[in-house]
Design a protein around this motif. Sequence first.
Motif, PDB file in Angstrom:
ATOM      1  N   LEU A  72      76.080  41.517  35.522  1.00  0.00           N
ATOM      2  CA  LEU A  72      75.435  40.207  35.473  1.00  0.00           C
ATOM      3  C   LEU A  72      74.272  40.212  34.486  1.00  0.00           C
ATOM      4  O   LEU A  72      74.134  39.297  33.668  1.00  0.00           O
ATOM      5  N   ILE A  73      73.472  41.254  34.526  1.00  0.00           N
ATOM      6  CA  ILE A  73      72.334  41.378  33.603  1.00  0.00           C
ATOM      7  C   ILE A  73      72.832  41.453  32.164  1.00  0.00           C
ATOM      8  O   ILE A  73      72.294  40.777  31.278  1.00  0.00           O
ATOM      9  N   SER A  74      73.852  42.230  31.932  1.00  0.00           N
ATOM     10  CA  SER A  74      74.421  42.358  30.588  1.00  0.00           C
ATOM     11  C   SER A  74      74.959  41.023  30.093  1.00  0.00           C
ATOM     12  O   SER A  74      74.717  40.626  28.944  1.00  0.00           O
ATOM     13  N   TYR A  75      75.672  40.331  30.958  1.00  0.00           N
ATOM     14  CA  TYR A  75      76.256  39.041  30.574  1.00  0.00           C
ATOM     15  C   TYR A  75      75.163  38.031  30.218  1.00  0.00           C
ATOM     16  O   TYR A  75      75.235  37.368  29.186  1.00  0.00           O
ATOM     17  N   TYR A  76      74.155  37.924  31.070  1.00  0.00           N
ATOM     18  CA  TYR A  76      73.069  36.980  30.792  1.00  0.00           C
ATOM     19  C   TYR A  76      72.305  37.386  29.538  1.00  0.00           C
ATOM     20  O   TYR A  76      71.900  36.534  28.752  1.00  0.00           O
ATOM     21  N   SER A  77      72.099  38.689  29.346  1.00  0.00           N
ATOM     22  CA  SER A  77      71.378  39.163  28.163  1.00  0.00           C
ATOM     23  C   SER A  77      72.093  38.767  26.884  1.00  0.00           C
ATOM     24  O   SER A  77      71.465  38.442  25.887  1.00  0.00           O
ATOM     25  N   GLN A  78      73.415  38.793  26.911  1.00  0.00           N
ATOM     26  CA  GLN A  78      74.199  38.478  25.724  1.00  0.00           C
ATOM     27  C   GLN A  78      74.346  36.978  25.498  1.00  0.00           C
ATOM     28  O   GLN A  78      74.562  36.547  24.377  1.00  0.00           O
ATOM     29  N   ASN A  79      74.252  36.187  26.560  1.00  0.00           N
ATOM     30  CA  ASN A  79      74.573  34.767  26.444  1.00  0.00           C
ATOM     31  C   ASN A  79      73.385  33.818  26.572  1.00  0.00           C
ATOM     32  O   ASN A  79      73.553  32.610  26.419  1.00  0.00           O
ATOM     33  N   LEU A  80      72.220  34.364  26.861  1.00  0.00           N
ATOM     34  CA  LEU A  80      71.022  33.532  26.942  1.00  0.00           C
ATOM     35  C   LEU A  80      69.981  34.048  25.958  1.00  0.00           C
ATOM     36  O   LEU A  80      69.817  35.254  25.791  1.00  0.00           O
TER      37      LEU A  80
END
Length: 131
Positions: A72-80
């Motif tokens: 989740l952290i990785s996904y948000y880091s890449q997309n926000l």
Amino acid sequence: MKKIVLLLCIFLSVNGFAQANKSDVIKLVELSGEINEFYSIADEISKQLSPNNRESFKKDMEPLLAKQKNNLISYYSQNLSQSEVENLIEFYQSPLAKKFMMVKQNYATVLSNKSEAFKAEIQGIIMKYMM
């Protein structure tokens, strides 16, 4: 001169789409309560186990929950962007968001209390089509 303007435009556009700071994303994920939802799911499943197996189950679930949090952290880091993460953190720290989270948590409790009746209704419909 054109090259300088072009480089400046590229630099500004890259900074506008830069990935968010990981520590801020971790804070966002914690404030949003999404990790707590994963733990709630694990707790609900553990209630279906014998009391002797519950603690072992929770121990075995820890790496999976940590992996899910990291995803989740990785996904948000890449997309926000950093700015978006900061705005979301500001929102989750606001009185409105705190009230929303409380209402959401209370609804989850109400829903879980009614889930047995809902499951029974679903089973009735399933049985209708299986026969």
